[in-house]
Design a protein around this motif. Structure first.
Motif, short mmCIF file in Angstrom:
data_model
loop_
_atom_site.label_atom_id
_atom_site.label_comp_id
_atom_site.label_asym_id
_atom_site.label_seq_id
_atom_site.Cartn_x
_atom_site.Cartn_y
_atom_site.Cartn_z
N LEU A 1 34.84 153.16 61.90
CA LEU A 1 35.36 154.17 60.97
C LEU A 1 34.48 154.31 59.74
O LEU A 1 34.27 155.41 59.22
CB LEU A 1 36.79 153.81 60.56
N LYS A 2 33.96 153.19 59.24
CA LYS A 2 33.10 153.26 58.06
C LYS A 2 31.85 154.09 58.35
O LYS A 2 31.37 154.83 57.49
CB LYS A 2 32.70 151.85 57.62
N ALA A 3 31.33 153.96 59.57
CA ALA A 3 30.14 154.73 59.93
C ALA A 3 30.45 156.21 60.09
O ALA A 3 29.59 157.06 59.86
CB ALA A 3 29.53 154.17 61.22
N LEU A 4 31.70 156.54 60.47
CA LEU A 4 32.06 157.93 60.74
C LEU A 4 32.58 158.65 59.50
O LEU A 4 32.31 159.84 59.31
CB LEU A 4 33.12 157.99 61.85
N LEU A 5 33.34 157.95 58.66
CA LEU A 5 33.98 158.60 57.51
C LEU A 5 32.98 158.77 56.36
O LEU A 5 32.11 157.93 56.15
CB LEU A 5 35.17 157.76 57.03
N PRO A 6 33.11 159.86 55.59
CA PRO A 6 32.22 160.07 54.43
C PRO A 6 32.48 159.05 53.34
O PRO A 6 33.59 158.52 53.21
CB PRO A 6 32.57 161.49 53.97
N THR A 7 31.47 158.80 52.54
CA THR A 7 31.58 157.80 51.47
C THR A 7 32.64 158.17 50.45
O THR A 7 33.25 157.29 49.82
CB THR A 7 30.21 157.64 50.77
N SER A 8 32.89 159.46 50.27
CA SER A 8 33.85 159.90 49.26
C SER A 8 35.27 159.45 49.57
O SER A 8 36.12 159.42 48.68
CB SER A 8 33.81 161.44 49.14
N THR A 9 35.56 159.10 50.83
CA THR A 9 36.91 158.66 51.20
C THR A 9 37.11 157.16 51.09
O THR A 9 38.23 156.67 51.23
CB THR A 9 37.23 159.11 52.63
N HIS A 10 36.04 156.40 50.82
CA HIS A 10 36.14 154.94 50.84
C HIS A 10 37.06 154.42 49.74
O HIS A 10 37.85 153.51 49.97
CB HIS A 10 34.75 154.32 50.71
N ASN A 11 36.95 154.99 48.54
CA ASN A 11 37.80 154.52 47.44
C ASN A 11 39.28 154.75 47.73
O ASN A 11 40.13 153.89 47.46
CB ASN A 11 37.40 155.22 46.14
N PHE A 12 39.60 155.91 48.31
CA PHE A 12 41.00 156.20 48.64
C PHE A 12 41.52 155.21 49.67
O PHE A 12 42.65 154.71 49.57
CB PHE A 12 41.12 157.63 49.17
N ILE A 13 40.70 154.91 50.69
CA ILE A 13 41.12 153.97 51.73
C ILE A 13 41.34 152.58 51.14
O ILE A 13 42.31 151.88 51.49
CB ILE A 13 40.07 153.93 52.85
N MET A 14 40.47 152.17 50.20
CA MET A 14 40.64 150.86 49.58
C MET A 14 41.91 150.79 48.74
O MET A 14 42.63 149.78 48.76
CB MET A 14 39.42 150.55 48.72
N VAL A 15 42.22 151.86 48.03
CA VAL A 15 43.46 151.89 47.23
C VAL A 15 44.68 151.82 48.13
O VAL A 15 45.64 151.08 47.87
CB VAL A 15 43.49 153.16 46.35
N LEU A 16 44.64 152.59 49.23
CA LEU A 16 45.76 152.58 50.18
C LEU A 16 45.92 151.21 50.81
O LEU A 16 47.05 150.71 50.97
CB LEU A 16 45.52 153.65 51.26
N ALA A 17 44.81 150.57 51.16
CA ALA A 17 44.88 149.22 51.75
C ALA A 17 45.45 148.21 50.76
O ALA A 17 46.21 147.31 51.14
CB ALA A 17 43.48 148.78 52.20
#
Length: 398
Positions: free
Chosen positions: A164-180
């Motif tokens: 998923l990290k390879a497929l998803l854009p970098t701009s979504t990483h912060n949101f995913i970390m907050v949700l996690a």
């Protein structure tokens, strides 16, 4: 076929087994349908191969170090068994043959469904296929053991996160970390509550035990840790206060900083992640530049408004003075202004100062000021700014 062929040609075990089996069926009346690797009963260290024909199955033991690599172990006729139970997994299929006087368990690797089709087409056995959810056929879930499923789930989740990290854009990483992080917090609370009252945190599970609570919520907690670790870029997202651009900075300074940032950005931009960060930084600098311009414009408007107010106050004071002078003249008690237009600053004062004050507005002007030459009525002269301030006057803004 001898050991010499095996060593010289370096054939695979399966190729050697197939060659032996085809040779055995050369003079046989049975029709060879397929060859597959097999396990005889429970798992053994010895390698077995099965040959399936239209009337039964041969089981061979394989040894690459023996003079004859393949030896026939046993022959099963379809007619010897009344039924068979088949349990298909992803990598293998377990066949349990039930006969009048004997039962046999044989594991066929890879080609289990083809063997099932042969049995249906060439025998009168009753075929029973074990029905189970697809996920129970996956490696790690077949035994239905809690700790094995826990380990398998954790490993599969970690692999999925890297994909998923390879497929998803970098701009979504912060949101995913907050949700996690949020899910991690809730999972810890759920674990503590579940160890006391399992049924409160396992609403959809039939078996509600503390053991299931422990495995389920530990999996969630580990998954959240993995998400934060995988999607973290290893850089601090906070901006130090010393690097924040004040809104009062002028546009020239902001533009210079922008050029420096652009030049450094071109040196380090090599991946899509770096490009996204550079775009964010550029947008941030543009916003700061716009803020600085708006602040400068606001201050200019305030200063203009203040000067306009001073000008109006001077005009109003002059108007009031003219009215007073008119009324005084009509009553016969005329008193001239303190500054006769024919007088100059040297004749009106004994000192060499040139501070000009407006008697009505109580504002004084210094030489070179914007309103110094414009102030021509109600003038009071002072030798210094200190004298003007002592008399209650304040300095003009311009």
């Amino acid at each position: 076929m001898s050991k010499t062929r095996y060593k010289n040609q370096k054939e695979s075990n399966e190729a050697i087994a197939k060659a032996y089996i085809k040779n055995d069926y050369t003079n046989s009346q049975n029709k060879l349908l397929l060859v597959s690797k097999a396990n005889y009963g429970k798992t053994h260290s010895k390698v077995y191969y099965s040959s399936v024909d239209d009337k039964g199955m041969n089981l061979y033991g394989f040894s690459k170090n023996a003079e004859r690599n393949l030896m026939l172990v046993e022959r099963y006729e379809w007619s010897d068994f009344s039924s068979v139970t088949i349990d298909h997994n992803i990598a293998k299929s377990v066949f349990t043959f039930v006969g009048h006087d004997k039962n046999r368990d044989i594991t066929i690797e890879v080609k289990g469904k083809k063997v099932e089709q042969v049995i249906r087409n060439h025998s009168s056995m009753e075929v029973n296929v074990v029905k189970r959810p697809v996920w129970t056929k996956v490696l790690g879930y077949r035994s239905q053991t809690s700790w094995k499923m826990f380990v398998a789930s954790t490993v599969y989740t970690l692999i999925l996160l890297f994909i998923l990290k390879a497929l998803l854009p970098t701009s979504t990483h912060n949101f995913i970390m907050v949700l996690a992080s949020l899910v991690l917090f809730l999972s810890i609370i759920g674990l503590l509550i579940g160890l006391i009252k399992p049924k409160w945190v396992l609403p959809k599970f039939k078996v509600k035990t503390r053991k299931r609570v422990l495995f389920s919520y530990l999996y969630l907690i580990l998954s959240c840790f993995f998400i934060v670790g995988v999607f973290s870029d290893g850089e601090s997202t906070s901006t130090p206060a010393s690097t924040q651009v004040s809104s009062s900075q002028n546009s020239v300074t902001v533009a210079s900083e922008k050029d420096d940032a652009d030049s450094s950005k071109q040196k380090v931009e090599k991946t899509d992640s770096d490009k996204d960060k550079a775009v964010k930084e550029e947008k941030k600098q543009k916003a700061e530049e716009q803020t600085a311009k708006e602040e400068a414009k606001r201050k200019a408007e305030e200063q203009a408004a203040q000067e306009e107010a001073e000008r109006k106050a001077q005009q109003q004071a002059a108007s009031q003075q003219a009215t007073t002078s008119s009324s005084t003249s009509s009553s016969g008690n005329y008193k001239p202004f303190e500054n006769d237009p024919s007088d100059d600053q040297q004749s009106n004062m004994s000192c060499s100062g040139q501070i000009k004050g407006n008697k009505n507005s109580k504002i004084y002007h210094v030489p070179g000021g914007a309103y110094y030459d414009r102030t021509q009525d109600n003038i009071v002269w002072f030798c210094s700014e200190a004298d003007a301030q002592a008399a209650g006057y304040r300095k003009s803004q311009r």
